[in-house]
Design a protein around this motif. Structure first.
Motif, PDB file in Angstrom:
ATOM      1  N   ARG A  83       2.548   3.711  -7.049  1.00 13.77           N
ATOM      2  CA  ARG A  83       3.108   4.497  -8.103  1.00 13.77           C
ATOM      3  C   ARG A  83       4.202   4.142  -8.594  1.00 13.77           C
ATOM      4  O   ARG A  83       5.243   3.623  -7.975  1.00 13.77           O
ATOM      5  CB  ARG A  83       3.132   5.813  -7.614  1.00 13.77           C
ATOM      6  CG  ARG A  83       3.390   6.812  -8.620  1.00 13.77           C
ATOM      7  CD  ARG A  83       3.478   8.235  -8.276  1.00 13.77           C
ATOM      8  NE  ARG A  83       3.274   9.593  -9.199  1.00 13.77           N
ATOM      9  CZ  ARG A  83       4.099  10.265  -9.788  1.00 13.77           C
ATOM     10  NH1 ARG A  83       5.555  10.278  -8.906  1.00 13.77           N
ATOM     11  NH2 ARG A  83       3.945  11.176 -10.569  1.00 13.77           N
ATOM     12  N   ASP A 134      -1.970  -1.989  -3.887  1.00 13.15           N
ATOM     13  CA  ASP A 134      -3.025  -0.902  -3.315  1.00 13.15           C
ATOM     14  C   ASP A 134      -2.286   0.591  -3.386  1.00 13.15           C
ATOM     15  O   ASP A 134      -1.433   0.921  -2.630  1.00 13.15           O
ATOM     16  CB  ASP A 134      -3.496  -1.037  -2.184  1.00 13.15           C
ATOM     17  CG  ASP A 134      -4.638  -0.371  -1.670  1.00 13.15           C
ATOM     18  OD1 ASP A 134      -5.311   0.069  -2.704  1.00 13.15           O
ATOM     19  OD2 ASP A 134      -4.670   0.010  -0.451  1.00 13.15           O
ATOM     20  N   ASN A 135      -2.965   1.373  -4.388  1.00 13.23           N
ATOM     21  CA  ASN A 135      -2.228   2.797  -4.362  1.00 13.23           C
ATOM     22  C   ASN A 135      -0.895   2.732  -4.532  1.00 13.23           C
ATOM     23  O   ASN A 135      -0.060   3.386  -3.933  1.00 13.23           O
ATOM     24  CB  ASN A 135      -2.830   3.657  -3.190  1.00 13.23           C
ATOM     25  CG  ASN A 135      -2.693   4.978  -3.271  1.00 13.23           C
ATOM     26  OD1 ASN A 135      -2.907   5.754  -4.599  1.00 13.23           O
ATOM     27  ND2 ASN A 135      -2.286   5.888  -2.348  1.00 13.23           N
ATOM     28  N   PRO A 184      -8.722   6.165  -3.053  1.00 15.35           N
ATOM     29  CA  PRO A 184      -7.295   5.949  -3.435  1.00 15.35           C
ATOM     30  C   PRO A 184      -6.900   4.584  -2.870  1.00 15.35           C
ATOM     31  O   PRO A 184      -6.119   3.878  -3.665  1.00 15.35           O
ATOM     32  CB  PRO A 184      -6.604   7.070  -3.182  1.00 15.35           C
ATOM     33  CG  PRO A 184      -7.292   7.843  -1.503  1.00 15.35           C
ATOM     34  CD  PRO A 184      -8.924   7.469  -2.123  1.00 15.35           C
ATOM     35  N   SER A 185      -7.191   4.120  -1.777  1.00  8.31           N
ATOM     36  CA  SER A 185      -6.936   2.832  -1.107  1.00  8.31           C
ATOM     37  C   SER A 185      -8.022   2.022  -0.829  1.00  8.31           C
ATOM     38  O   SER A 185      -8.755   2.396  -0.042  1.00  8.31           O
ATOM     39  CB  SER A 185      -5.921   3.025   0.200  1.00  8.31           C
ATOM     40  OG  SER A 185      -5.871   1.961   0.947  1.00  8.31           O
ATOM     41  N   ASN A 205      -8.307   8.094 -12.391  1.00  8.71           N
ATOM     42  CA  ASN A 205      -7.555   8.106 -11.123  1.00  8.71           C
ATOM     43  C   ASN A 205      -8.610   7.888 -10.073  1.00  8.71           C
ATOM     44  O   ASN A 205      -9.483   8.712 -10.065  1.00  8.71           O
ATOM     45  CB  ASN A 205      -6.890   9.404 -10.782  1.00  8.71           C
ATOM     46  CG  ASN A 205      -6.231   9.551  -9.498  1.00  8.71           C
ATOM     47  OD1 ASN A 205      -6.234   8.783  -8.513  1.00  8.71           O
ATOM     48  ND2 ASN A 205      -5.268  10.649  -9.549  1.00  8.71           N
ATOM     49  N   LYS A 214       0.948  -1.300   0.116  1.00  7.99           N
ATOM     50  CA  LYS A 214      -0.016   0.071   0.049  1.00  7.99           C
ATOM     51  C   LYS A 214       0.979   1.321  -0.005  1.00  7.99           C
ATOM     52  O   LYS A 214       1.747   1.451   0.465  1.00  7.99           O
ATOM     53  CB  LYS A 214      -0.922  -0.168   1.104  1.00  7.99           C
ATOM     54  CG  LYS A 214      -1.572   1.189   1.424  1.00  7.99           C
ATOM     55  CD  LYS A 214      -2.560   1.163   2.821  1.00  7.99           C
ATOM     56  CE  LYS A 214      -3.474   2.384   3.156  1.00  7.99           C
ATOM     57  NZ  LYS A 214      -2.705   3.594   3.323  1.00  7.99           N
ATOM     58  N   ASP A 215       0.624   2.161  -0.820  1.00  3.39           N
ATOM     59  CA  ASP A 215       1.206   3.444  -0.812  1.00  3.39           C
ATOM     60  C   ASP A 215       2.686   3.431  -1.170  1.00  3.39           C
ATOM     61  O   ASP A 215       3.433   4.142  -0.322  1.00  3.39           O
ATOM     62  CB  ASP A 215       1.129   4.305   0.323  1.00  3.39           C
ATOM     63  CG  ASP A 215      -0.514   4.521   0.792  1.00  3.39           C
ATOM     64  OD1 ASP A 215      -1.530   4.466  -0.142  1.00  3.39           O
ATOM     65  OD2 ASP A 215      -0.732   4.743   1.697  1.00  3.39           O
ATOM     66  N   ASN A 250      -5.834   1.372  -7.903  1.00  4.43           N
ATOM     67  CA  ASN A 250      -5.413   2.726  -8.176  1.00  4.43           C
ATOM     68  C   ASN A 250      -3.992   2.762  -8.511  1.00  4.43           C
ATOM     69  O   ASN A 250      -2.997   3.268  -7.544  1.00  4.43           O
ATOM     70  CB  ASN A 250      -5.893   3.102  -7.068  1.00  4.43           C
ATOM     71  CG  ASN A 250      -5.763   5.108  -7.341  1.00  4.43           C
ATOM     72  OD1 ASN A 250      -6.124   5.507  -8.159  1.00  4.43           O
ATOM     73  ND2 ASN A 250      -5.400   5.826  -6.309  1.00  4.43           N
TER      74      ASN A 250
END
Length: 554
Positions: free
Chosen positions: A449, A446-447, A541-542, A536, A423-424, A483
């Motif tokens: 980039r 999850d979320n 977002p999560s 997006n 995550k993130d 996401n």
């Protein structure tokens, strides 16, 4: 002058749009909103991942603080601190209460493995920045004493002639025992195997209860005899394939998808092919309620059982840097053992605020559950095998991982990983969202980039899966991507969409909200559910946070 009523209608609508919440301004994904879609497209509940099921914050333990300096650990003197650190850890084994071993600021030199073998223990540095603690490891684990706990793995590698062969590079070298195991900081339960490699090492496990039924996503196990099981026990649920190539459990894992299933799914009928650690909430004569939902339905054909699971609890590793020297890349699987942290047999524990430089593998895991690994940064000029890898884990949460170094498998769910979450996280170099075969299923990216250099053909294998053929396919049903933001570093003048591919044998995945700074097409199969590509998910977002808040009714 009286204004026309149309003006007030227009004004009301305009103000409504300005103040409208993002949740209402953007359409929710159908997979969490539309009943007919939800019914036909199962989405696991990932919200139980992490320390205490995500319900409690990682604690700031300060009950009993022991200074490593009192045992002779001295920073910045250029001398090896291994003996003093080992002495300090050994002394804490006999102490009661929650112990913090506090490392001093400055550079420490370590050339032996620090084994953490007790619960209620925190290894804490002074931070990762200026004035913080650095653990510098000048030589790899291949030059350290062979760990007894890897004896079985060593024999397995020799017996099965595991070698890295690359004829084009004139490489024919034996696998290293540290390619996916071991770390300079290592949690373990003494005398307990971490992973099965050879049947001659198998010892019979005591069955506490035979499990006759249970529904996927539910919390009730139908049992024949609860015996001595009591509320609060943390046990291991095991499901087997005793039926060979056409075993029911294979259908349950892959949902009839047209994928090649490797021989390890039936060649070892006495080893569980699905396992999860469960905490007992309540007990009745023929039922046990568990804290976390089942990943698949339990059937009589699975010959499921509950056994004891020996583990450590409330172990923390936090607030320091681990660094290794620069070392030339030789080949995959022959890494010398510049490995940072190895987590085995942990429950309700954590790693946080750690920087790892030039590691072969930053953090490796095996047979842990409900562990949070957060605020991790990996970097350096060496090529890594893994950064933070999840192998044989259940309900593990890795969040705020930033990867600045090149790695073969930057984010990876490995053999037997279930209901775990990245995550993130952000990957800056050659990203791959790897799923590494071995009956891993129901995991979540999850979320995330990633930064991608697209090829001249406009294709990038973001979903490339690794792993041996005998453990294929790359994952089971319901692996989820939520996401995913792709930042393309070039080719933005190309009008046609970039193709993200790499996964041909991962059945029934869920890909929701894959988007970027250029139009994207996805190729993922078979049977993938794909929604909101090039969107997006600003409102949610999560997925993990959305599900956790719903469960806790926040």
């Amino acid at each position: 002058m009286r204004l026309p009523i149309d003006f007030f209608v227009f004004l009301f609508i305009g103000m409504s749009l300005i103040f409208l919440s993002p949740l209402r301004a953007q359409t929710l994904p159908k997979i969490i909103e539309k009943e007919e879609i939800i019914k036909e497209n199962y989405l696991p509940d990932f919200s139980y991942a992490g320390y205490h099921y995500g319900e409690d914050d990682i604690p700031d333990v300060n009950e009993i603080i022991i200074s490593a300096a009192d045992y002779g650990v001295k920073a910045d003197d250029g001398l090896d601190d291994s003996k003093a650190l080992l002495k300090a850890i050994s002394e804490t084994k006999e102490m009661s209460g929650s112990i913090v071993l506090q490392l001093p600021p400055g550079r420490l030199i370590l050339s032996e493995v620090l084994f953490i073998e007790r619960s209620n223990f925190v290894l804490r540095g002074a931070g990762v920045g200026k004035g913080g603690t650095e653990i510098y490891c000048p030589r790899p684990m291949m030059y350290m004493e062979d760990p007894q706990s890897l004896k079985e793995l060593r024999e397995y590698l020799v017996k099965h002639k595991k070698r890295q062969i690359e004829k084009e590079n004139n490489i024919d070298l034996p696998f290293s025992q540290y390619a996916w195991s071991g770390g300079i900081i290592w949690t373990q339960v003494p005398g307990e195997r971490v992973k099965s490699y050879m049947m001659e090492y198998e010892k019979p496990s005591t069955t506490l209860a035979k499990v006759e039924g249970g529904q996927r996503g539910e919390h009730i196990l139908k049992v024949s005899d609860v015996g001595a099981i009591k509320k609060g026990d943390v046990l291991q649920l095991e499901l087997f394939n005793k039926e060979g190539k056409d075993g029911v459990i294979i259908e349950d894992l892959y949902k009839g998808a047209d994928v090649k299933v490797g021989s390890h799914h039936w060649n070892f009928p006495d080893l569980p092919i699905v396992r999860q650690q469960v905490e007992v909430i309540s007990v009745s004569p023929d039922e046990i309620k568990i804290k976390t939902p089942l990943t698949i339905s339990v059937k009589k054909a699975h010959q499921a059982r509950l056994i004891k699971w020996k583990h450590l609890e409330e172990v923390g590793i936090e607030n320091f840097k681990i660094s290794f020297p620069q070392y030339p890349w030789v080949a995959h699987h022959v890494e010398p053992g510049f490995n940072g942290i190895y987590l085995t047999r942990l429950f309700n524990s954590w790693v946080k605020n750690v920087v790892i430089v030039n590691a072969d593998s930053g953090i490796l895991t095996e047979e842990i559950a409900n562990v949070t690994i957060e605020n991790i940064l990996t970097k350096g000029s060496n090529t890594a095998h893994y950064t933070v890898a999840m192998g044989g884990v259940h309900n593990v949460l890795v969040k705020n991982l930033n990867v600045y170094n090149e790695a073969v498998h930057p984010l990876s769910f490995n053999t037997f990983s279930t209901k775990s979450v990245y995550k993130d996280c952000e990957v800056f170099v050659k990203p791959v969202l790897d799923q590494h075969s071995g009956a891993n299923h129901q995991n979540l990216f999850d979320n995330i980039r990633v930064h991608v250099n697209p090829g001249n053909d406009g294709i990038y294998p973001l979903f490339r899966g690794g792993g041996a053929g005998y453990w294929k396919p790359s994952h089971g049903a319901y692996s989820t991507f939520w996401n995913i933001e792709v930042h393309f570093l070039g080719g933005l003048n190309i009008k046609s969409p970039f193709l993200l591919n790499g996964m041909n044998d991962g059945p029934h995945a869920r890909l929701i909200g894959v988007h970027g700074n250029h139009d994207i097409e996805l190729n993922y199969g078979p049977g993938a559910f794909v929604e909101k590509t090039n969107s997006n998910l600003e409102n949610i977002p999560s997925l993990y946070e959305y599900q956790l808040n719903a469960r806790l009714k926040k």
